[in-house]
Structure formats: C-alpha cells, structure tokens
Design a protein around this motif. Structure first.
Motif, PDB file in Angstrom:
ATOM      1  N   HIS A 180     -49.121   7.865 -32.624  1.00 17.98           N
ATOM      2  CA  HIS A 180     -49.693   8.696 -31.554  1.00 17.98           C
ATOM      3  C   HIS A 180     -50.399   9.918 -32.159  1.00 17.98           C
ATOM      4  CE1 HIS A 180     -50.104  10.790 -27.751  1.00 17.98           C
ATOM      5  NE2 HIS A 180     -49.628  11.851 -28.359  1.00 17.98           N
ATOM      6  N   GLU A 181     -49.735  10.579 -33.093  1.00 19.16           N
ATOM      7  CA  GLU A 181     -50.333  11.759 -33.734  1.00 19.16           C
ATOM      8  C   GLU A 181     -51.561  11.378 -34.559  1.00 19.16           C
ATOM      9  OE1 GLU A 181     -49.652  14.996 -33.267  1.00 19.16           O
ATOM     10  OE2 GLU A 181     -48.288  14.254 -31.716  1.00 19.16           O
ATOM     11  N   PHE A 182     -51.488  10.259 -35.243  1.00 16.70           N
ATOM     12  CA  PHE A 182     -52.626   9.798 -36.025  1.00 16.70           C
ATOM     13  C   PHE A 182     -53.843   9.589 -35.123  1.00 16.70           C
ATOM     14  CE2 PHE A 182     -55.208   6.254 -37.588  1.00 16.70           C
ATOM     15  CZ  PHE A 182     -55.626   6.767 -38.792  1.00 16.70           C
ATOM     16  N   TYR A 183     -53.657   8.888 -34.011  1.00 15.49           N
ATOM     17  CA  TYR A 183     -54.795   8.607 -33.133  1.00 15.49           C
ATOM     18  C   TYR A 183     -55.257   9.835 -32.351  1.00 15.49           C
ATOM     19  CZ  TYR A 183     -55.445   3.894 -34.521  1.00 15.49           C
ATOM     20  OH  TYR A 183     -55.754   2.796 -35.277  1.00 15.49           O
ATOM     21  N   ALA A 184     -54.402  10.813 -32.192  1.00 19.35           N
ATOM     22  CA  ALA A 184     -54.859  12.093 -31.634  1.00 19.35           C
ATOM     23  C   ALA A 184     -55.846  12.728 -32.616  1.00 19.35           C
ATOM     24  CB  ALA A 184     -53.674  13.013 -31.376  1.00 19.35           C
TER      25      ALA A 184
END
Length: 87
Positions: free
Chosen positions: A21-25
C-alpha cells in the motif's frame, strides 16, 4: 518462531499489505513511475505485487497459483522501484 518463514516472522499478510500500500502510494505520487501503470486503478498491479512479494519471502503460493511466472524478472526501473521500499 523456529522454522517460520520471513513472511511469517514479519507479520504475514497484513505486513505485506501495508508495505505494498505504501509503495503504491509512492508510485501514485511520482508522475514518472505513475506513467508506467495504465489506467486509473493501481489495485490490479498492487494485488500482483502483493502476491509475488509475499510468495518470494515464504508466504502463500498465490502468485504462482494465479499464473505468475515462477521466476519473475526485474524491469529497467527495478532499482528505482526498490528505493520506494526502503524506509
């Protein structure tokens, strides 16, 4: 936790869900990286990445179960992508 995989040792599905999730944010916020993902929805790519990342670290075989290649290759932006995973 003797014998536990890295996937299990770090918290399993929930940890990898948060990581992806953080990566794709970060991908969504970077115009150059975002341009690599067609369409408005990043969730299909996030789902594939969650599967391969979890599988790579000893999690469930969902990546290969869903037709993923048994030896995923890295693309030309691999180093830049991986910087997004560093704290």
């Amino acid at each position: 936790m003797t014998g536990a995989s890295f996937y299990e040792q770090v918290g399993g599905h929930e940890t990898f869900r948060r990581l992806v999730h953080e990566f794709y944010a970060g991908v969504a916020a970077d115009p150059e990286l975002r341009a690599l993902y067609p369409g408005a929805d990043l969730e299909p790519a996030a789902l594939r990445f969650r599967r391969v990342l979890g599988w790579s670290w000893g999690g469930p075989p969902t990546y290969s179960d869903h037709g993923g290649h048994p030896h995923p290759r890295c693309g030309p932006l691999h180093d830049r992508d991986m910087r997004g995973l560093r704290p």
